[in-house]
Design a protein around this motif. Structure first.
Motif, PDB file in Angstrom:
ATOM      1  N   CYS A 128       1.106  -1.112   0.231  1.00  0.00           N
ATOM      2  CA  CYS A 128       0.167   0.086  -0.013  1.00  0.00           C
ATOM      3  C   CYS A 128       1.117   1.336   0.231  1.00  0.00           C
ATOM      4  N   PRO A 129       0.436   2.328  -1.052  1.00  0.00           N
ATOM      5  CA  PRO A 129       1.088   3.612  -0.828  1.00  0.00           C
ATOM      6  C   PRO A 129       1.477   4.776   0.535  1.00  0.00           C
ATOM      7  N   ASN A 184      10.469   1.714   8.492  1.00  0.00           N
ATOM      8  CA  ASN A 184      11.180  -0.030   7.508  1.00  0.00           C
ATOM      9  C   ASN A 184      10.298  -0.672   6.416  1.00  0.00           C
ATOM     10  N   SER A 185       9.333   0.017   6.272  1.00  0.00           N
ATOM     11  CA  SER A 185       8.532  -1.391   5.209  1.00  0.00           C
ATOM     12  C   SER A 185       8.090  -0.387   4.497  1.00  0.00           C
ATOM     13  N   GLY A 186       7.103  -0.387   3.546  1.00  0.00           N
ATOM     14  CA  GLY A 186       6.651   0.189   2.060  1.00  0.00           C
ATOM     15  C   GLY A 186       7.333   0.286   0.893  1.00  0.00           C
ATOM     16  N   THR A 187       7.575   1.717  -0.150  1.00  0.00           N
ATOM     17  CA  THR A 187       7.780   1.952  -0.281  1.00  0.00           C
ATOM     18  C   THR A 187       9.195   2.949  -0.515  1.00  0.00           C
ATOM     19  N   GLN A 189       6.068  -8.623   3.029  1.00  0.00           N
ATOM     20  CA  GLN A 189       5.883  -7.375   2.217  1.00  0.00           C
ATOM     21  C   GLN A 189       6.032  -7.680   1.099  1.00  0.00           C
ATOM     22  N   ASP A 190       5.728  -7.030  -0.439  1.00  0.00           N
ATOM     23  CA  ASP A 190       5.558  -7.397  -1.529  1.00  0.00           C
ATOM     24  C   ASP A 190       6.498  -6.318  -2.901  1.00  0.00           C
ATOM     25  N   THR A 191       7.062  -5.379  -2.355  1.00  0.00           N
ATOM     26  CA  THR A 191       7.561  -4.506  -2.708  1.00  0.00           C
ATOM     27  C   THR A 191       8.938  -4.761  -3.598  1.00  0.00           C
TER      28      THR A 191
END
Length: 991
Positions: A203-204, A313-316, A795-797
């Motif tokens: 999620c952005p 330390n998560s997301g983009t 996470q999938d990034t």
């Protein structure tokens, strides 16, 4: 019409022949290369099940899916008891564009396929009318969710996660007459808030909003999981103008929901998640009181998601990129196909799990214990109350319950040992006016010593859900756990006792009944403190007796590089309870790949050579024999015996009958099917996604779509999870499926995880217990599971080749724990490894993970399949096999191969073991079904599946025959024309 000249006709015919021959050659190559995959997809196998039985099964399971949603929906808010609606409320206004684009599931392999029932249809089915003028406007505004046809696998996050919502202030859409009509139509309003995410994205951290004309604006001050300005304005308007206002949160991910409690006039909020095929049918029953909400949150809902210790330390925004990574995988020209535009990776990515064990409520509750929130003072409250809106395990009801401790194996002040079994029996009484179910939660607090082993201030130990209790009715529920379950993993000898491993520090352990992670029960005896007089060092696994020790830490790490980076030149700081302020995580500056890390970037021939053991004996192949495992869909006596006993000596002679080529064919090609092996009577098997629906992804046949994994966890009902498992397993058998890629047992490390909808919870115990109940029941039907994803696919990034650094304590206590429960309690025989790395090594190629922990410590017997191998140089079959993996998901092209040495005795023994593991998964499920039926009250006779006609191969064969026939006929006609009028005399040889 002008006729073609003769020479033109010749050219056309010639070109046509060439094209036809080319198509035929391509078709033959395709059949030879991936005909088995195509035949599996077409699925011409036929199952001995009548149409009547099939339809009855599906109807039964749709009712079960509705029951799951009814138990998993969480009542978050109910001011002035506005819910349930009275029966005279028979018309409602449904606000929010998403009411017309209901989110039935997330996107990707865990999605739900086929027709789904939206909220509006569910209301009508229940007998409630809705304001069609309002709904028609939303449909005109936008008829589809952005990139819904592409899916998350083919989209960038900012494109897929776009918000659509007309402004309530825009009179071109919300006309004055429409709004006036709506108020006249009903004084009750439902507002739908939806979010959808999916595989390959997260999620952005910003909001992209698209208008009806396709114009996109970006709000950089809000994340995707916050309410947009349009949604806030809508809620404010509805709250001001309607007497009864209910918000439905229809989201794949946990959201920031603070304004729902602070906006005047917003009365109630129901967390419904993603409802699958038919789960929406439960929502009107919940709103009008036919069913009493009994769900509890499986995550912590914070007012501000950035207060999570994992957030930096998560997301983009939290991902790192190595500064010298050009030339290393995947920044070596590898194409990234998991986004909207295929392009080469421009760097090698990593995440640091700096938060350590402090994930979800473990962070929020421990930070509260240490006074970390003391300075918080905002509109929502002071301290913890201004940070956490809904604690883990929270949920309201339309009735009230009282608890009474009627029995306990321990009393306040007792002394315990590491072998103590702790049980508490609670009498739950419905003291309200409506029938309902309650959830009893039992937590423990272990002694923490400053500078010692990291520990959460509270952890879930056990839980139980009651049956439906009518007013005045009581039920006794017993919650049990072992003292060993309170152990912490000390990978650094933090308590300085000379031991590294699981330990119970000496001191006071507090056991408390709670209504959620933050709220202890006040009943007498609900909180008990006991003493452990000496530190207990737990050297072995309690179930298997195998030695448990550091496998991933320091120079002794099995895979060479410590997963905390300590011997790779990465001096990382981990969140430390001794000083949360000083060690609070932050996104560190991009760093370089050290030599130790670069050396492990890909697997090489020398790595395969180094794995050769001189002590291994050559394997036997192609021995004569007639041992067979199955016949026309049924197990033989031998197949049954081997399925019940992995160590049966008859395995050896069976494996001896196989050729090396057969074993390689079985191991190398695992996408959606495994090969038939005629020499041993193994049929081709079929495996499909997914966790909420059999055949959910890229299949022609599929089953009932259940609510997403998070909703299942929110039921807190292991018995219900078992019934859903039985349904998934039974449906699989009815549509010719042998195994499913499910359930998904990764954790909600961050609220922004793209696949959170597949996963159950932030808590490993809740995840493990619910998933284990599901797997056990699935296996009882004769269907097997490949549980996803071992390990840390949180996470999938940039998931392909992603480096993930953490402490071994974090890995074991949080991320491995659900999988341990699945193996040791659920009897899981199949695992799916993940795309990412743990430390420097691909998870699917980690010997420490697959051989030492999974098989060695937990006693796992079965097969580990890789995830879909987009790039074979990284997700490497040679590495997989030698690390302890078994089945290579090489993809639709069936082009998996071993590229390094295949002649050593070590390779042969590894291949033999893998072939055995793959066979065992299939045999064990079938045998367990037969064994289960011998004693079960409710048996499940698995229908026989018969091998179908390979129509793809036959079609190509018919094309070959047609071309050959045409060629012969054409040749004959040409020859005949050439020799017309000639007389032919038959001659015989002279004597």
């Amino acid at each position: 019409m002008q006729k073609l000249a003769p020479h033109t006709k010749k050219i056309v015919r010639g070109v046509g022949c060439v094209l036809l021959i080319g198509v035929t050659i391509a078709a033959n190559v395709a059949v030879a290369k991936f005909g088995k995959t195509l035949n599996s997809w077409v699925s011409t196998d036929y199952v001995d099940v009548s149409t009547t039985d099939y339809n009855a099964r599906m109807a039964q399971d749709e009712k079960l899916a509705e029951e799951e949603e009814a138990e998993g929906a969480v009542l978050l808010q109910n001011k002035d008891n506005v819910l349930p609606f009275s029966k005279d409320v028979d018309k409602v206004n449904v606000f929010g564009w998403s009411s017309t684009q209901w989110v039935a599931s997330g996107s990707g392999s865990g999605q739900v396929a086929g027709k789904t029932t939206g909220l509006l249809d569910a209301l009508v089915d229940y007998g409630i009318s809705y304001n069609e003028e309002l709904t028609d406007m939303y449909k005109r505004y936008s008829s589809a969710r952005p990139r819904s046809g592409n899916g998350s696998l083919n989209s960038f996050a900012d494109d897929f996660c776009q918000l659509v919502e007309p402004s309530i202030q825009n009179r071109a859409w919300y006309t004055k007459s429409m709004l006036d009509n709506a108020k006249s139509y009903s004084d009750a309003a439902i507002v739908v808030i939806s979010r959808v995410a999916g595989e390959s994205i997260d999620c952005p951290g910003t909001q992209s909003k698209v208008s009806n004309t396709g114009y996109v604006t970006k709000d950089t001050n809000r994340s995707y999981l916050e309410l947009s300005t349009q949604e806030l304005d809508l809620l404010t308007y509805v709250g001001e103008n309607y007497d009864k206002v209910v918000v439905l949160v229809n989201s794949t991910n946990a959201m920031e929901l603070g304004p729902i409690e602070s906006i005047p006039g917003v009365d109630a909020c129901l967390l419904v998640g993603c409802t699958g095929s038919v789960g929406t049918k439960a929502i009107p029953k919940l709103l009008w009181g036919d069913v009493n909400p009994s769900g509890r949150t499986s995550d912590t809902y914070a007012y501000d998601l950035s207060t999570a210790a994992s957030y930096p330390n998560s997301g983009t925004w939290g991902i790192g990129t190595y500064t010298n990574s050009k030339g290393s995988y995947p920044a070596d020209g590898t194409l990234n196909g998991n986004v909207g535009t295929i392009s080469a990776y421009d760097g090698v990515s990593y995440y640091d799990y700096q938060e350590g064990i402090y994930v979800g409520y473990r962070w929020y509750e421990t930070a509260d214990e240490e006074g970390f929130w003391d300075s918080v003072d905002n509109d929502y409250g002071k301290g913890y109350d201004g940070v956490v809106q809904y604690p883990f395990g929270y949920g309201l009801s339309y009735t009230n319950f009282s608890w009474e401790v009627v029995d306990s194996s321990i009393e306040d002040g007792d002394t315990i040992s590491e072998d103590s079994q702790i049980s508490v029996t609670v009498r739950v009484t419905n003291t309200g006016q409506n029938a309902g179910k309650d959830v009893v939660e039992l937590y423990y607090t272990a002694p923490y010593y400053t500078g010692g082993i990291q520990k959460s201030s509270v952890e879930l130990a056990a839980f139980a859900k009651t049956k439906l209790l009518v007013p005045g009715e009581s039920q006794d529920v017993t919650l049990t756990f072992s003292a060993r379950d309170m152990a912490s993993y000390d990978c650094y000898d933090a308590n300085k006792d000379g031991f590294k491993g699981y330990e119970l520090d000496a001191g006071t352990y507090t056991i408390s009944l709670r209504h959620d992670a933050h709220t202890p029960d006040a009943t007498e005896g609900s909180t008990i403190s006991v003493e452990l007089p000496r530190t207990a060092e737990l050297t072995t696994d309690a179930t298997t007796g195998a030695t448990v020790e550091n496998r991933f830490t320091g120079d002794a790490a099995e895979d060479g590089v410590s997963i905390d980076g300590s011997n790779a030149g990465y001096p990382l700081t981990w969140l430390d309870r001794a000083s949360f302020t000083a060690t609070y995580p932050k996104k560190t500056a991009n760093r370089s790949m050290t030599t130790a890390v670069i050396e492990k970037n890909l697997y090489h021939a020398e790595d395969a050579g180094a794995a050769i053991k001189s002590t291994d004996a050559a394997a036997k192949y192609g021995a004569s024999g007639t041992k067979a495992l199955g016949s026309d869909g049924s197990l033989t006596e031998l197949g049954y015996a081997l399925g019940l006993d992995y160590n049966n000596p008859q395995w050896e002679s069976l494996l001896n009958q196989m050729s090396q080529a057969e074993q390689e064919d079985l191991v190398l090609h695992g996408y959606s099917n495994t090969a038939d092996i005629t020499s041993i009577g193994k049929p081709q098997t079929k495996e499909v996604d997914g966790p909420s629906q059999v055949g959910s992804f890229n299949q022609l046949k599929y089953g009932t779509g259940f609510s997403n994994g998070t909703v299942l966890a929110q039921t807190w009902n292991t018995e219900l999870a078992g019934r859903i498992g039985e349904a998934l397993g039974a449906e699989a058998s009815y549509i010719g499926v042998d195994g499913i890629y499910a359930p998904s047992a990764n954790l909600h490390r961050s609220a922004f995880g793209g696949r959170n909808y597949e996963y159950l919870s932030e808590d490993p115990l809740l995840t493990g217990k619910m998933a284990a109940a599901e797997v056990k029941a699935i296996k009882n039907t004769g269907t097997y599971c490949f549980v996803k994803h071992l390990i840390c696919n949180d996470q999938d990034t940039m998931r392909d080749g992603l480096y993930e650094w953490m402490t071994e304590q974090t890995l074991r206590e949080l991320y491995l724990e659900p999988f341990r429960i699945l193996v040791e309690e659920g009897g899981a025989t199949g695992m799916m490894s993940s795309y990412n790395r743990i430390g420097a090594v691909w998870a699917g190629g980690s010997k420490a993970l697959l051989s030492d922990v999974l098989r060695g410590e937990w006693g796992f017997k079965g097969a580990v399949i890789t995830d879909y191998a987009d790039h074979h140089t990284y997700m490497n079959a040679d590495q997989m096999l030698r690390a302890g993996g078994d089945l290579y998901m090489d993809g639709i092209m069936r082009d998996g191969t071993f590229v390094y040495e295949t002649t050593s005795a070590t390779f042969q023994q590894d291949l033999r073991r893998a072939a055995k593991d793959v066979l065992y998964v299939w045999l064990n499920a079938r045998a367990q079904n037969l064994q289960y039926n011998e004693t079960a009250e409710k048996t499940f006779v698995r229908p026989i599946k018969h091998a179908g006609i390979p129509i793809i191969s036959i079609a190509v064969g018919a094309l070959d025959a047609a071309i050959l026939t045409g060629a012969v006929a054409g040749g004959w006609r040409k020859w005949k024309r050439k020799h017309e009028g000639q007389e032919f005399v038959s001659k015989t040889p002279s004597e």
